[in-house]
Design an enzyme around this catalytic site. Sequence first.
Site, short mmCIF file in Angstrom:
data_model
loop_
_atom_site.label_atom_id
_atom_site.label_comp_id
_atom_site.label_asym_id
_atom_site.label_seq_id
_atom_site.Cartn_x
_atom_site.Cartn_y
_atom_site.Cartn_z
N PRO A 2 1.00 -1.06 0.22
CA PRO A 2 0.14 0.15 0.30
C PRO A 2 1.14 1.25 -0.16
O PRO A 2 1.66 1.46 0.41
CB PRO A 2 -0.85 0.06 1.20
CG PRO A 2 -0.96 -1.43 1.83
CD PRO A 2 0.77 -2.24 1.03
N GLU A 3 0.70 2.17 -0.79
CA GLU A 3 1.32 3.80 -0.87
C GLU A 3 0.41 4.62 -0.62
O GLU A 3 -0.61 4.00 0.45
CB GLU A 3 1.73 3.44 -2.48
CG GLU A 3 2.75 2.49 -2.02
CD GLU A 3 3.30 3.09 -4.06
OE1 GLU A 3 3.04 4.20 -4.70
OE2 GLU A 3 3.77 1.71 -5.14
N LYS A 58 2.23 7.31 3.92
CA LYS A 58 1.15 6.17 4.09
C LYS A 58 0.63 6.13 5.45
O LYS A 58 -0.14 5.02 5.82
CB LYS A 58 2.11 4.99 4.16
CG LYS A 58 2.82 5.17 1.93
CD LYS A 58 4.13 4.34 2.15
CE LYS A 58 4.82 4.08 1.04
NZ LYS A 58 5.95 3.73 1.03
N ARG A 111 0.28 -10.70 6.28
CA ARG A 111 1.96 -10.96 5.81
C ARG A 111 2.41 -10.64 6.73
O ARG A 111 3.70 -10.12 7.30
CB ARG A 111 2.82 -10.12 4.69
CG ARG A 111 1.85 -10.93 3.51
CD ARG A 111 2.61 -10.59 1.94
NE ARG A 111 4.51 -10.45 2.16
CZ ARG A 111 4.65 -10.01 1.41
NH1 ARG A 111 4.29 -9.65 0.54
NH2 ARG A 111 6.27 -10.30 1.61
N ARG A 249 15.10 -2.42 -5.79
CA ARG A 249 13.79 -1.74 -5.95
C ARG A 249 13.33 -2.58 -7.43
O ARG A 249 14.51 -1.80 -8.29
CB ARG A 249 12.43 -0.77 -5.55
CG ARG A 249 13.33 -0.04 -4.31
CD ARG A 249 12.17 -0.81 -3.30
NE ARG A 249 11.46 -1.59 -2.99
CZ ARG A 249 10.61 -0.73 -2.48
NH1 ARG A 249 10.63 0.05 -2.56
NH2 ARG A 249 8.89 -0.46 -2.76
#
Length: 261
Positions: A2-3, A58, A111, A249
Amino acid sequence: MPELPESDAARRRIADQCLNRTIEGFDLGEVSHVELPSKAERDRLVGTQFSTTRRHGKYIFAGTKGGPWLHVHLGMSGSLRVWEEGEAEPDFARLTIRFEGGRRLSFHDPRKFGVLALVEDVDAFIEDKGLGPDAMQIGDNAFADVIGSTRGAIKSALLLQSKLAGIGNLWSDETLYRCGVLPDARACDLEAATISHLHRAMQDIMGLVMDKNADYSQLPQDWLIHHREAGAACPRCGGTIAKKTVGGRTAYHCPEHQTGA
Ligand SMILES: [Zn+2]
């Protein structure tokens, strides 16, 4: 992961469905590796109501009247689910808040890297975390100052939460794709007009994702998000989507029309 737009969609779920309802209690799921409020902290919230929400980057906050804020960070895979008593509890619910009238708010996190914590002062919390300005709030000049002065790769600069809070892997790639900038172009070598274009594109992209409540199926078909696969055809120029590692990344991009100008 999620951003900013996904976090804002979660914030909106609290704002639209969980404000001004008395908190009656909490149910705990299996909680290892998730940071949750202690029993004493949960007890402080019982009998109170959330009356407002905030988001910075976030980070999501739900505030009680004159009291603490519940801070939520979705981590790698977390989400907030609103449901009603009598319905099936969501899978992987690490913490469920029971509101009056049967409303439930669950933190769903398969997670287990999410965080829920009590915060007394949101501004002090943001400062302590060393977060830069929110990516949707930052102005053109401030963006040019922090991003345009970075010596590293532009993608890495966009991801540094101390410079700019809220953008992550997905929406940095989308922004660079729209502007035709290679992810490993040096930020400080980009022209001022390109930096300004990146600023507008970043806010336009995340603004639309927020408008669509982070439902990716409603985003335009020519966005990179629908083509994040090495070898896929680029819907903009017919080139071939490639991936490379930038600053640790994975960056998806089109080497044909992303030239680094
Ligand atoms: Zn292309």
